[in-house]
Write a protein that holds these residues in place. Structure first.
Motif, PDB file in Angstrom:
ATOM      1  N   VAL A 104      -1.271  -1.159  -6.081  1.00 31.29           N
ATOM      2  CA  VAL A 104       0.147  -1.478  -6.238  1.00 31.29           C
ATOM      3  C   VAL A 104       0.949  -0.916  -5.073  1.00 31.29           C
ATOM      4  N   ALA A 105       0.643   0.334  -4.664  1.00 32.44           N
ATOM      5  CA  ALA A 105       1.390   0.951  -3.571  1.00 32.44           C
ATOM      6  C   ALA A 105       1.196   0.197  -2.260  1.00 32.44           C
ATOM      7  N   LEU A 106      -0.041  -0.205  -1.956  1.00 35.50           N
ATOM      8  CA  LEU A 106      -0.317  -0.883  -0.682  1.00 35.50           C
ATOM      9  C   LEU A 106       0.254  -2.290  -0.664  1.00 35.50           C
ATOM     10  N   VAL A 107       0.088  -3.015  -1.760  1.00 35.66           N
ATOM     11  CA  VAL A 107       0.557  -4.408  -1.790  1.00 35.66           C
ATOM     12  C   VAL A 107       2.077  -4.473  -1.846  1.00 35.66           C
ATOM     13  N   THR A 108       2.710  -3.518  -2.501  1.00 35.10           N
ATOM     14  CA  THR A 108       4.161  -3.571  -2.688  1.00 35.10           C
ATOM     15  C   THR A 108       4.923  -2.979  -1.515  1.00 35.10           C
ATOM     16  N   TYR A 109       4.460  -1.842  -0.977  1.00 29.09           N
ATOM     17  CA  TYR A 109       5.228  -1.128   0.025  1.00 29.09           C
ATOM     18  C   TYR A 109       4.545  -1.013   1.389  1.00 29.09           C
ATOM     19  N   SER A 110       3.251  -0.842   1.416  1.00 32.64           N
ATOM     20  CA  SER A 110       2.570  -0.468   2.667  1.00 32.64           C
ATOM     21  C   SER A 110       1.555  -1.525   3.081  1.00 32.64           C
ATOM     22  N   GLN A 111       2.027  -2.773   3.246  1.00 36.49           N
ATOM     23  CA  GLN A 111       1.115  -3.849   3.638  1.00 36.49           C
ATOM     24  C   GLN A 111       0.498  -3.602   5.008  1.00 36.49           C
ATOM     25  N   GLU A 112       1.195  -2.848   5.878  1.00 37.22           N
ATOM     26  CA  GLU A 112       0.666  -2.608   7.212  1.00 37.22           C
ATOM     27  C   GLU A 112      -0.595  -1.772   7.192  1.00 37.22           C
ATOM     28  N   MET A 113      -0.878  -1.091   6.081  1.00 42.65           N
ATOM     29  CA  MET A 113      -2.081  -0.268   5.971  1.00 42.65           C
ATOM     30  C   MET A 113      -3.287  -1.080   5.517  1.00 42.65           C
ATOM     31  N   VAL A 114      -3.050  -2.343   5.138  1.00 41.92           N
ATOM     32  CA  VAL A 114      -4.132  -3.205   4.667  1.00 41.92           C
ATOM     33  C   VAL A 114      -4.611  -4.075   5.831  1.00 41.92           C
TER      34      VAL A 114
END
Length: 516
Positions: free
Chosen positions: A327-337
């Protein structure tokens, strides 16, 4: 008729008879007293016995049907009393005659003389038989208990591929025997007490006198004395009432159905608590690393046991982290994916109408419903329903565009990793939800702050004065040799710090010698 009238003056709220009452020498009056005490109780049995050779000798038996061994009463009490030929010299005072009957006639080993009315009432409701003699103001408390119990079977909650197949059942004495068979040492102590103001459930504290901490033992007695319950049906009642930190989701007292697990903990200096009617035994103090230990770890090679424990630790971490991180990566931190993975997730979510957090909560709730349903449905179909239900509902939800395929994968991994640690199921669910909400509101920072709060909470917990995280982060090698790893037996020559402080050293087997 002083004794029979005394029944009307008893405390109706508690059902107890005044301890100042005494038994009457008259057999008929005493029997009438017990009949009035147990009025409207269809299980009470009263048997008047007369000796065939001397009708002046009249006796009475009082017991509760279904809780006594009828054959034992018939062959050990009734027949010997009816057929014994009393000599003239035997007919002395009533006290002498009662002593003769106790020593030479009744063929049952466990007999006590009692004149206390409360004690005799407790004996009757506990399954014992009360013997009365006309002319004697007292009774014999005879242990002729006997009722049907479940056979000793393999535990259903603590199954192991290798190791003993015996498990506790609902009989307290049977459970104590299973422990005594494994520890044939006079240092093993059993202390009995009654808990429950009405049920008077028998409980037993089991420990090794030279290993258990006197302070922990004293604290346990103090907490048990403070328990005020009408009835006690399972050790779960006690675990909730005597535990430290009642508002923490983590268990502070261990519970198991395996005698070998209980013995292993007792030999480390812990204390076991058993009650009549429950196959689950409490062990205390309880520390966090015990959640990842299994009895089978001690019956297989230490390398494979260590690998299994590390899998359980990793599974617990993944169970609380996967939904929150997703949830954290998809919602706020897409650049980390990674870009390709992010595009795949975005494509799968194009037609999904709900935010990621709603997806996660919905699917996790459905999974918990299926898990609970599988546990409650009969074993023959429970597992099939939970597995098929998860597959069908997951595929149907993806096809209907209610949830995305990546979310089904995330929830599936979360559920599988949760099953690695059945003792931590409840705490993992609570922590997972909290981390999920923190990640939704604050992103990746919320996840790490949530982990930090979890560590602080665990470090602050105590179980009967023992740090809950005992052995975690210790700099002493001996303190970590039976935690997330399992060292060889010849290398574990110290008991856990604090718990086994009275006698730290044990005698492990010698290290194998290489042969030429």
């Amino acid at each position: 008729m002083k004794n029979t009238e005394a029944v009307d003056t008893r405390d109706r709220s508690s059902g107890k008879i005044s301890s100042s009452q005494s038994l009457s020498p008259s057999l008929d009056e005493t029997v009438a007293l017990f009949r009035r005490i147990f009025s409207n109780d269809g299980t009470l049995r009263v048997r008047i016995i007369e000796n065939t050779h001397n009708t002046r000798i009249r006796c009475g038996l009082i017991y509760v049907d279904g809780m006594t061994d009828r054959d034992l009463i018939q062959n050990g009490i009734t027949k010997p009393l009816m057929t014994y030929e009393f000599l003239d010299k035997d007919l002395g005072t009533p006290a002498e005659l009662m002593e003769l009957i106790r020593l030479r006639i009744i063929n049952i080993s466990d007999i006590m003389v009692s004149t206390d009315l409360d004690e005799l009432i407790g004996a009757i409701v506990g399954g014992k038989t009360v013997f009365l003699l006309d002319g004697y103001a007292g009774a014999l408390n005879i242990n002729a208990q006997g009722w049907q119990t479940r056979a000793i079977e393999e535990p259903t909650t603590d199954k192991a591929v290798r190791g003993p197949r015996e498990g506790f059942n609902e009989s307290l004495m049977t459970n104590l025997t299973l422990i005594r068979r494994r520890v044939q040492n006079s240092d093993l102590k059993f202390v009995f007490t009654d808990i429950g103001t009405r049920s008077k459930t028998q409980a037993c504290i089991c420990y090794m006198e030279s290993l258990a901490s006197p302070d922990i033992l004293k604290e346990l007695h103090r907490r048990l004395a403070r328990v005020q319950l009408d009835h006690l049906l399972d050790t779960g009642y006690l675990a909730e009432l005597i535990r430290d930190e009642p508002y923490s989701p983590f268990e502070m007292i261990g519970s198991t159905e395996r005698p070998d697990s209980v013995v292993g903990k007792i030999m480390e200096g812990r204390i076991a608590l058993l009650i009549e009617g429950s196959p689950f035994v409490l062990t205390l103090p309880y520390v966090f690393v015990e959640n990842f230990q299994a009895s089978e770890d001690y019956y297989i090679g230490y390398m494979f046991a260590t690998f299994n424990r590390l899998l359980r630790v990793m599974g617990a971490f993944m169970s609380i982290s996967i939904p929150a991180l997703y949830v954290a990566l998809v919602t706020y931190s897409q650049e980390m994916v990674p870009t390709l993975l992010l595009l795949s997730i975005a494509t799968a979510r194009l037609s999904v109408p709900f935010p990621t957090i709603v997806e996660a909560i919905l699917m996790l709730t459905i999974f918990e419903i299926l898990r609970e349903a599988g546990a409650r449905i009969p074993n023959s179909i429970g597992q099939a329903v939970s597995i098929v239900g998860a597959l069908v509902l997951g595929q149907a939800a993806v096809d209907a565009r209610i949830v995305s395929a990546p979310m089904v994968i995330v929830v599936g991994l979360t559920g599988i990793t949760t099953l690695l640690n059945p003792r931590l199921t409840g705490p993992l669910i609570v922590v997972r939800i909290l981390l999920l909400l923190m990640s939704f509101f604050f992103g990746i920072y919320g996840y790490f702050f949530g982990l930090l709060g979890l560590v602080i909470h665990l470090m602050s917990l105590r179980s009967f004065g023992v740090p809950y995280m005992l052995g975690v982060g210790s700099i002493r090698p001996q303190d970590i040799k039976d935690t997330a790893i399992r060292a060889p037996w010849w290398d574990m020559y110290l008991r856990p710090a604090i718990i086994g402080a009275r006698n730290m050293k044990r005698k492990p087997p010698k290290k194998p010698v290489k042969r030429l």
